[in-house]
Design a protein around this motif. Structure first.
Motif, mmCIF file in Angstrom:
data_model
loop_
_atom_site.group_PDB
_atom_site.id
_atom_site.type_symbol
_atom_site.label_atom_id
_atom_site.label_comp_id
_atom_site.label_asym_id
_atom_site.label_seq_id
_atom_site.Cartn_x
_atom_site.Cartn_y
_atom_site.Cartn_z
ATOM 1 N N ASN A 33 -38.463 9.205 23.230
ATOM 2 C CA ASN A 33 -38.212 8.834 24.631
ATOM 3 C C ASN A 33 -37.163 7.730 24.716
ATOM 4 O O ASN A 33 -36.323 7.731 25.628
ATOM 5 N N SER A 57 -42.700 4.240 16.293
ATOM 6 C CA SER A 57 -43.350 3.500 17.394
ATOM 7 C C SER A 57 -43.507 4.435 18.584
ATOM 8 O O SER A 57 -43.010 4.128 19.681
ATOM 9 N N ARG A 59 -44.852 6.139 21.771
ATOM 10 C CA ARG A 59 -45.544 5.500 22.898
ATOM 11 C C ARG A 59 -46.349 6.518 23.696
ATOM 12 O O ARG A 59 -45.915 7.644 23.889
ATOM 13 N N ARG A 61 -49.245 7.008 27.239
ATOM 14 C CA ARG A 61 -49.422 6.523 28.601
ATOM 15 C C ARG A 61 -50.161 5.193 28.577
ATOM 16 O O ARG A 61 -50.825 4.840 27.618
ATOM 17 N N GLY A 144 -41.490 13.236 27.729
ATOM 18 C CA GLY A 144 -41.831 13.047 26.316
ATOM 19 C C GLY A 144 -43.101 13.830 25.992
ATOM 20 O O GLY A 144 -44.132 13.658 26.645
ATOM 21 N N ILE A 145 -42.987 14.688 24.998
ATOM 22 C CA ILE A 145 -44.109 15.571 24.648
ATOM 23 C C ILE A 145 -44.497 15.350 23.183
ATOM 24 O O ILE A 145 -43.643 15.429 22.288
#
Ligand code: BTN
Length: 258
Positions: A33, A57, A59, A61, A144-145
């Motif tokens: 992302n 790193s 991320r 929710r 972002g998946i």
């Protein structure tokens, strides 16, 4: 990143017009992302996809971290939707994922509001949508998946209690390349459908596993308990509290009790 996962292998004969026509692959990156946001700020074309073999790193929710070891998919797609459609990205991405997982594995995936993708009660995939809006115009949206594909959850005790992987559920490895291509194609189908005036709300609602169930939702500082009665067209969750009041929740973390 495995040898067969290259930008060429993903884009070659891909059944899309713009999503995934341009792909950048990294073996390792902090967060796809982050890379996609930089690309979007630099004016990269709509549909560009950033893919990594693993994230250092990743991320999730609500400020959480997201585990993305080798064997998982980390994929971010850049979109520039009209503001009116921004709220539909959660719905269309979740639908794209449950459809792709179904097509590639035969497993029935469901959506846990707002956008956790679940298989047989375990979380197999998550979606983090990050966007920037200025003066009523969407500067960018990054979808972002993350998908747990070929992971043995017993090697990841920190998430094993609530997560699962496609390979653990099926008892065999899944072709990652095939799944990525399917997700890109499904994302484009769903996105074009929405932009063309299609209504995906009924299908999204029908794939939600929370409906009619007793839930508790942590939303900011508030804990709301009751029955998940419905979802609104804007994607918010409607909870009938024990005192009869209908509460609308825009974002939060849901626990299911039954
Ligand atoms: C969640 O369920 O909390 C969302 C997880 C989203 C993870 C994906 S992996 C690709 C992209 N890059 C990130 O850093 N996060 C998202």
């Amino acid at each position: 990143m495995k040898d067969d996962l290259s930008a060429d292998s993903i884009t070659n004969n891909l059944a899309t017009v713009f999503i995934g026509r341009r792909v950048v692959c990294y073996s390792s990156v902090d967060s796809t992302n982050n890379v996609a946001k930089q690309e979007a700020l630099g004016g990269s074309s709509e549909g560009m996809a950033v893919i990594a073999g693993r994230q250092l790193s990743g991320r999730g929710r609500l400020g959480r971290s997201w585990l993305s070891p080798e064997g998982s998919i980390s994929l971010s797609i850049i979109l520039y939707p009209p503001l009116y459609y921004l709220h539909t990205l959660i719905m269309l991405s979740s639908l794209a994922l449950v459809n792709s997982i179904g097509t590639v594995t035969g497993l029935r995936a469901e959506i846990k509001w707002p956008n956790d993708i679940m298989v047989r009660g375990g979380k197999v995939s998550g979606i983090l949508i990050e966007s920037s809006v200025s003066a009523g115009v969407v500067d960018y949206a990054v979808i972002g998946i993350g998908v747990n594909v070929n992971l043995q959850l017993r090697n990841f005790p920190e998430i094993a209690a609530f997560a699962t992987s496609l390979s653990d559920e099926l008892g065999r490895e899944i072709p990652v390349l095939f799944l990525i291509r399917s997700i890109l194609a499904e994302m484009e189908n769903q996105y074009l459908n929405v932009l063309g005036g299609g209504d995906i709300y009924p299908e999204w609602r029908s794939r939600l596993l929370n409906m009619g169930k007793r839930v508790s939702v942590q939303s900011g500082d508030f804990l709301i308990e009751g029955i998940a009665e419905s979802v609104a067209r804007d994607g918010s969750l409607l909870i009938r509290r024990n005192d009869g009041i209908l509460e609308r929740v825009i974002a939060g973390d849901v626990k299911l009790f039954q």
